[in-house]
Design an enzyme around this catalytic site. Structure first.
Site, PDB file in Angstrom:
ATOM      1  N   HIS A  57       0.844  -1.197   0.000  1.00  0.00           N
ATOM      2  CA  HIS A  57       0.000   0.000   0.000  1.00  0.00           C
ATOM      3  C   HIS A  57       0.878   1.244   0.000  1.00  0.00           C
ATOM      4  O   HIS A  57       2.080   1.190   0.287  1.00  0.00           O
ATOM      5  CB  HIS A  57      -0.952   0.006   1.213  1.00  0.00           C
ATOM      6  N   CYS A  58       0.264   2.384  -0.331  1.00  0.00           N
ATOM      7  CA  CYS A  58       0.924   3.684  -0.189  1.00  0.00           C
ATOM      8  C   CYS A  58      -0.121   4.616   0.420  1.00  0.00           C
ATOM      9  O   CYS A  58      -0.957   4.170   1.198  1.00  0.00           O
ATOM     10  CB  CYS A  58       1.496   4.171  -1.521  1.00  0.00           C
ATOM     11  N   GLU A  59      -0.102   5.902   0.076  1.00  0.00           N
ATOM     12  CA  GLU A  59      -1.067   6.807   0.707  1.00  0.00           C
ATOM     13  C   GLU A  59      -2.500   6.504   0.243  1.00  0.00           C
ATOM     14  O   GLU A  59      -3.413   6.379   1.043  1.00  0.00           O
ATOM     15  CB  GLU A  59      -0.717   8.269   0.417  1.00  0.00           C
ATOM     16  N   TYR A  75      -3.278   4.006   3.067  1.00  0.00           N
ATOM     17  CA  TYR A  75      -3.261   4.422   4.476  1.00  0.00           C
ATOM     18  C   TYR A  75      -4.343   5.461   4.762  1.00  0.00           C
ATOM     19  O   TYR A  75      -4.908   5.502   5.847  1.00  0.00           O
ATOM     20  CB  TYR A  75      -1.873   4.981   4.823  1.00  0.00           C
TER      21      TYR A  75
END
Length: 211
Positions: free
Chosen positions: A117-119, A157
């Site tokens: 995952h990232c932002e 996130y």
């Protein structure tokens, strides 16, 4: 808000939906986690609720380890991340950690899952997920894979934090475009781009684009 016990059981109940589930990357069995529709058709997405259910140990009878890979830049990660996540934002870091000595389950009946995952899980997470699958394919005779079961945390996130703050440490959320970290953003973007540029000379990126 945490899922209650019945919801968790419902999320993890594989008996009725095994036929409908997508197969993992080596086509040997269905995915252990329920997937949802996402931006990239070729990737498998899970919801924040599914992630928490899986991390809570409900699947210990089939899952030996869940490796959560947070592809955000270090200043974002330091501002708050999912407990136990690894901050690997460059391809060389991921290659070093996951592919130099692949993490294999101790028991053949158990699985090792990767969740990227990232932002927002729209660019960096999916890109890293594809990179791992591409490298994994080149290392193994088709259709064998070191990591046949890889997922993307849908919404990243940003989506996870407001609902599962207690699963994060520190309990904060620092966006990529934070006013106080403009210089860091420039530096890390440059770092990633430079490294990607070096790789492209060796033809890796052209292969990745064809995936």
């Amino acid at each position: 808000t945490f899922c209650n016990h019945t919801e968790i059981e419902k999320l993890l109940d594989t008996s009725e939906s095994d036929q409908d589930r997508e197969l993992i990357g080596d086509f040997t069995k269905p995915c252990v986690l329920s997937t949802v529709e996402g931006k990239h058709q070729d990737l498998k997405y899970i919801t924040p609720e599914m992630m928490v259910s899986a991390l809570s140990g409900q699947l210990h009878h089939v899952v030996e380890r869940i490796v959560v890979i947070d592809c955000r830049y270090p200043y974002e990660f330091e501002g708050g991340h999912i407990k136990g996540a690894l901050n690997l934002y460059q391809e060389e870091q991921v290659e070093e950690y996951l592919l130099r000595t692949p993490i294999a389950p101790l028991s053949p009946d158990h699985r090792v899952l990767l969740v990227f995952h990232c932002e927002f899980s729209s660019e960096r997470g999916p890109r890293m997920c594809r990179f791992v699958r591409e490298r994994d394919r080149t290392m193994n005779e088709y259709p064998n894979l070191h990591y046949p079961e890889i997922y993307i945390l849908k919404g990243g996130y940003k989506e996870f934090f407001p609902h599962f703050r207690m699963q994060c440490e520190p309990q904060g959320y620092r966006p990529m475009h934070h006013q106080d970290f403009k210089e860091d953003l420039r530096k890390f973007r440059l770092k990633s781009r430079t490294w990607a540029g070096e790789r492209s000379k060796r033809g890796l990126y052209s292969r990745l684009k064809k995936l």
